[in-house]
Design a protein around this motif. Structure first.
Motif, PDB file in Angstrom:
ATOM      1  N   ALA A  21       2.726 -14.132  -7.102  1.00 58.16           N
ATOM      2  CA  ALA A  21       3.481 -13.939  -6.043  1.00 58.16           C
ATOM      3  C   ALA A  21       4.009 -15.203  -5.669  1.00 58.16           C
ATOM      4  N   ASN A  22       3.129 -16.727  -5.920  1.00 59.49           N
ATOM      5  CA  ASN A  22       3.792 -17.519  -5.737  1.00 59.49           C
ATOM      6  C   ASN A  22       5.118 -18.082  -6.266  1.00 59.49           C
ATOM      7  N   ALA A  23       5.725 -17.678  -7.652  1.00 57.47           N
ATOM      8  CA  ALA A  23       6.836 -17.843  -8.549  1.00 57.47           C
ATOM      9  C   ALA A  23       8.009 -16.524  -7.772  1.00 57.47           C
ATOM     10  N   ARG A  24       7.378 -15.607  -6.906  1.00 61.33           N
ATOM     11  CA  ARG A  24       8.241 -15.080  -6.351  1.00 61.33           C
ATOM     12  C   ARG A  24       8.379 -15.648  -4.690  1.00 61.33           C
ATOM     13  N   THR A  25       7.490 -16.089  -3.948  1.00 62.92           N
ATOM     14  CA  THR A  25       8.360 -16.587  -2.969  1.00 62.92           C
ATOM     15  C   THR A  25       9.040 -17.855  -2.955  1.00 62.92           C
ATOM     16  N   ALA A  26       8.557 -18.639  -4.313  1.00 68.32           N
ATOM     17  CA  ALA A  26       9.990 -19.917  -4.734  1.00 68.32           C
ATOM     18  C   ALA A  26      11.378 -18.920  -4.581  1.00 68.32           C
ATOM     19  N   LEU A  27      11.327 -18.488  -5.445  1.00 70.73           N
ATOM     20  CA  LEU A  27      12.360 -17.282  -5.877  1.00 70.73           C
ATOM     21  C   LEU A  27      13.271 -16.618  -4.362  1.00 70.73           C
ATOM     22  N   ASN A  28      12.732 -15.880  -3.442  1.00 71.96           N
ATOM     23  CA  ASN A  28      12.670 -15.795  -2.267  1.00 71.96           C
ATOM     24  C   ASN A  28      13.693 -16.438  -1.653  1.00 71.96           C
ATOM     25  N   ALA A  29      12.919 -18.068  -1.452  1.00 64.05           N
ATOM     26  CA  ALA A  29      13.387 -19.378  -1.001  1.00 64.05           C
ATOM     27  C   ALA A  29      14.859 -19.789  -1.731  1.00 64.05           C
ATOM     28  N   GLY A  30      15.484 -19.099  -2.728  1.00 62.10           N
ATOM     29  CA  GLY A  30      16.628 -19.274  -3.287  1.00 62.10           C
ATOM     30  C   GLY A  30      16.557 -19.774  -4.822  1.00 62.10           C
ATOM     31  N   PHE A  31      15.651 -20.299  -5.694  1.00 63.97           N
ATOM     32  CA  PHE A  31      15.052 -21.013  -6.574  1.00 63.97           C
ATOM     33  C   PHE A  31      15.425 -20.260  -7.477  1.00 63.97           C
ATOM     34  N   ASP A  32      16.200 -20.797  -8.661  1.00 66.09           N
ATOM     35  CA  ASP A  32      15.768 -19.471  -9.768  1.00 66.09           C
ATOM     36  C   ASP A  32      15.739 -20.949 -11.027  1.00 66.09           C
ATOM     37  N   ALA A  33      14.337 -21.815 -11.151  1.00 68.08           N
ATOM     38  CA  ALA A  33      13.541 -22.322 -11.213  1.00 68.08           C
ATOM     39  C   ALA A  33      12.505 -22.789 -11.476  1.00 68.08           C
ATOM     40  N   VAL A  34      11.208 -22.776 -12.000  1.00 64.91           N
ATOM     41  CA  VAL A  34      10.164 -23.000 -11.091  1.00 64.91           C
ATOM     42  C   VAL A  34       9.139 -23.707 -12.234  1.00 64.91           C
ATOM     43  N   LYS A  35       8.611 -24.889 -11.734  1.00 63.98           N
ATOM     44  CA  LYS A  35       7.226 -25.593 -12.286  1.00 63.98           C
ATOM     45  C   LYS A  35       6.049 -24.965 -11.837  1.00 63.98           C
ATOM     46  N   VAL A  36       5.006 -24.885 -13.394  1.00 62.95           N
ATOM     47  CA  VAL A  36       3.667 -25.158 -12.887  1.00 62.95           C
ATOM     48  C   VAL A  36       2.442 -25.728 -14.033  1.00 62.95           C
ATOM     49  N   ASP A  37       1.309 -26.203 -13.619  1.00 61.97           N
ATOM     50  CA  ASP A  37       0.061 -26.323 -14.084  1.00 61.97           C
ATOM     51  C   ASP A  37      -0.539 -25.061 -14.326  1.00 61.97           C
ATOM     52  N   VAL A  38      -1.218 -24.610 -16.280  1.00 55.70           N
ATOM     53  CA  VAL A  38      -1.284 -22.911 -15.596  1.00 55.70           C
ATOM     54  C   VAL A  38      -2.661 -23.384 -16.131  1.00 55.70           C
ATOM     55  N   ILE A  39      -3.173 -24.598 -16.075  1.00 49.61           N
ATOM     56  CA  ILE A  39      -4.536 -25.528 -17.193  1.00 49.61           C
ATOM     57  C   ILE A  39      -4.633 -26.251 -15.982  1.00 49.61           C
ATOM     58  N   MET A  40      -4.480 -26.291 -14.638  1.00 50.23           N
ATOM     59  CA  MET A  40      -4.952 -27.103 -13.474  1.00 50.23           C
ATOM     60  C   MET A  40      -6.347 -26.209 -12.921  1.00 50.23           C
ATOM     61  N   PHE A  41      -6.414 -25.236 -12.818  1.00 47.21           N
ATOM     62  CA  PHE A  41      -8.075 -24.525 -11.920  1.00 47.21           C
ATOM     63  C   PHE A  41      -8.020 -24.106 -12.710  1.00 47.21           C
ATOM     64  N   ASP A  42      -9.654 -23.851 -13.041  1.00 43.70           N
ATOM     65  CA  ASP A  42     -10.247 -22.864 -13.260  1.00 43.70           C
ATOM     66  C   ASP A  42     -10.076 -21.158 -13.417  1.00 43.70           C
ATOM     67  N   LYS A  43     -10.801 -20.104 -13.620  1.00 48.20           N
ATOM     68  CA  LYS A  43     -10.059 -18.505 -13.137  1.00 48.20           C
ATOM     69  C   LYS A  43     -10.792 -18.444 -11.500  1.00 48.20           C
ATOM     70  N   LEU A  44     -11.289 -19.620 -11.429  1.00 48.49           N
ATOM     71  CA  LEU A  44     -11.864 -19.411  -9.983  1.00 48.49           C
ATOM     72  C   LEU A  44     -11.157 -20.340  -8.794  1.00 48.49           C
TER      73      LEU A  44
END
Length: 393
Positions: A153-176
């Motif tokens: 959903a966050n990636a979709r928000t960025a795309l809707n803002a016009g971006f065609d690239a995103v950066k993400v840390d997928v291990i910063m937070f645990d499952k909670l």
């Protein structure tokens, strides 16, 4: 023209919705011609802000009375005649960075031209950018993402803002959605599976043509970063950032031999000397010198030229106020081996926006290059009011 005084501003803590607040360190250099320049030290986050505030006060004494046009000479003075300059590190090079950016701003204003013209002119008219740190959301509020669907959903928000690239840390937070500490050594399968599921959800949401950058913030080591790379490489990752501490350059060479994703780093590598071993063994595909800690516009231009020799591209690292962001756009317009601009989530937070007169934001994921004289940025009254300030004359 002579430098008459240097003012350093330590901005009061900027609250970020439950996250530890940050305190940008800004620099203003005044001259006897009534022209002043702005710079920034890239140490607002982490545990070096007060050191940054202090180093500017110390370095300022070396430049009072000097001609601000002599940027290279002043840089060498701060490097060679402060004793600690030749030892390097974030604080000393951060201080040099803040002063150096402000000097370029003065020169551009005095000559009536944008700084990119002084750096060699444009190599491009538009600056492609990416939405950085979408694990925090992509809005004026920070909300840690937990479930893979939230990352999508966050990636979709960025795309809707016009971006065609995103950066993400997928291990910063645990499952909670709680912060995770260091992730060294072999990773549990549950951790790898959660990270993979998050990347998969993003890729499925954005489709095949959006670029995904994975950021580890150097909390992994050589073992865990290789494991994670193998778990996610099928999702066509644009590049893989800060996979481990950069203090042992040989480990990046080892990682490159085992990871099938372009590797990037540089936020905690300082000066051309720091980047040299990573380039001579070609262990970094993308170098990311921080404009506010690696020596300023003068030094990052040199780092970029060095990287060009080794066919590495450059993404200038910035995570601060609109001052450092504006300066980065000028450099990125000028260098031929630019790849993409980091547009950090904090640039959406009101506490940052209110510091500067110009709120540069991308249109359809691309920035126009500022055309105002200097770096094209000014501080607001709010910035001066919400800061601890010291002036050195």
């Amino acid at each position: 023209m002579k430098i008459t005084q240097v003012e350093v501003l330590h901005i009061h803590e900027i609250a970020t919705d439950g996250h530890k607040g940050q305190r940008p360190v800004l620099v203003r250099i005044d001259t006897d011609a009534g022209i002043y320049g702005l710079g920034e030290v890239g140490l607002a986050y982490g545990s070096a802000g007060r050191a940054a505030f202090g180093i500017i006060q110390d370095l300022a004494r070396h430049i009072i009375g000097k001609d601000p046009f002599n940027i290279e000479g002043i840089w060498e003075t701060l490097f060679k005649e402060t004793f600690w300059g030749q030892g390097g590190g974030a604080v000393i090079f951060g201080g040099i960075s803040g002063i150096d950016i402000a000097l370029w701003d003065i020169k551009g204003k005095a000559l009536g031209v944008p700084v990119y013209q002084l750096l060699g002119g444009k190599t491009r008219d538009k600056i492609r950018s990416y939405a950085s740190q979408i694990q925090l959301g992509w809005s004026s509020k920070r909300v840690p993402a937990a479930h893979p669907e939230e990352y999508a959903a966050n990636a979709r928000t960025a795309l809707n803002a016009g971006f065609d690239a995103v950066k993400v840390d997928v291990i910063m937070f645990d499952k909670l959605g709680k912060s995770v500490g260091r992730l060294e050594g072999p990773l549990p399968q549950a951790t790898l599976r959660l990270a993979r599921d998050r990347v998969k959800a993003i890729r499925e949401e954005v489709g095949p043509d959006v670029d995904i950058i994975i950021e580890n913030h150097a909390r992994t080591d050589i073992t865990s970063s290789i494991q994670l790379a193998k778990a996610i490489e099928e999702f066509a990752i644009f590049y893989y950032e800060e996979i481990n501490t950069p203090l042992n350059p040989k480990l990046h060479k080892l990682a490159k031999e085992k990871i099938n994703i372009p590797i990037a780093s540089g936020e905690r590598i300082y000066s051309r000397w720091g980047f040299l071993p990573f380039l001579t063994d070609r262990s970094l595909d993308v170098v990311q010198p921080d404009l506010g800690t690696s020596g300023g516009l003068s030094e990052v231009k040199k780092i970029s030229e060095l990287a060009h020799i080794y066919e590495s591209t450059v993404q200038v690292h910035i995570a601060g106020s609109g001052v450092i962001a504006a300066a980065a756009l000028h450099l990125e317009a000028a260098i031929p081996n630019f790849i993409i601009h980091e547009h950090h989530q904090k640039t959406l937070i009101p506490g940052y926006i209110e510091l500067c007169e110009h709120n540069y934001q991308p249109v359809s994921g691309h920035f126009a290059v500022p055309e105002l004289p200097g770096i094209g940025q000014e501080l607001t009254k709010t910035a001066y009011q919400k800061a601890d300030r010291i002036t050195i004359k």
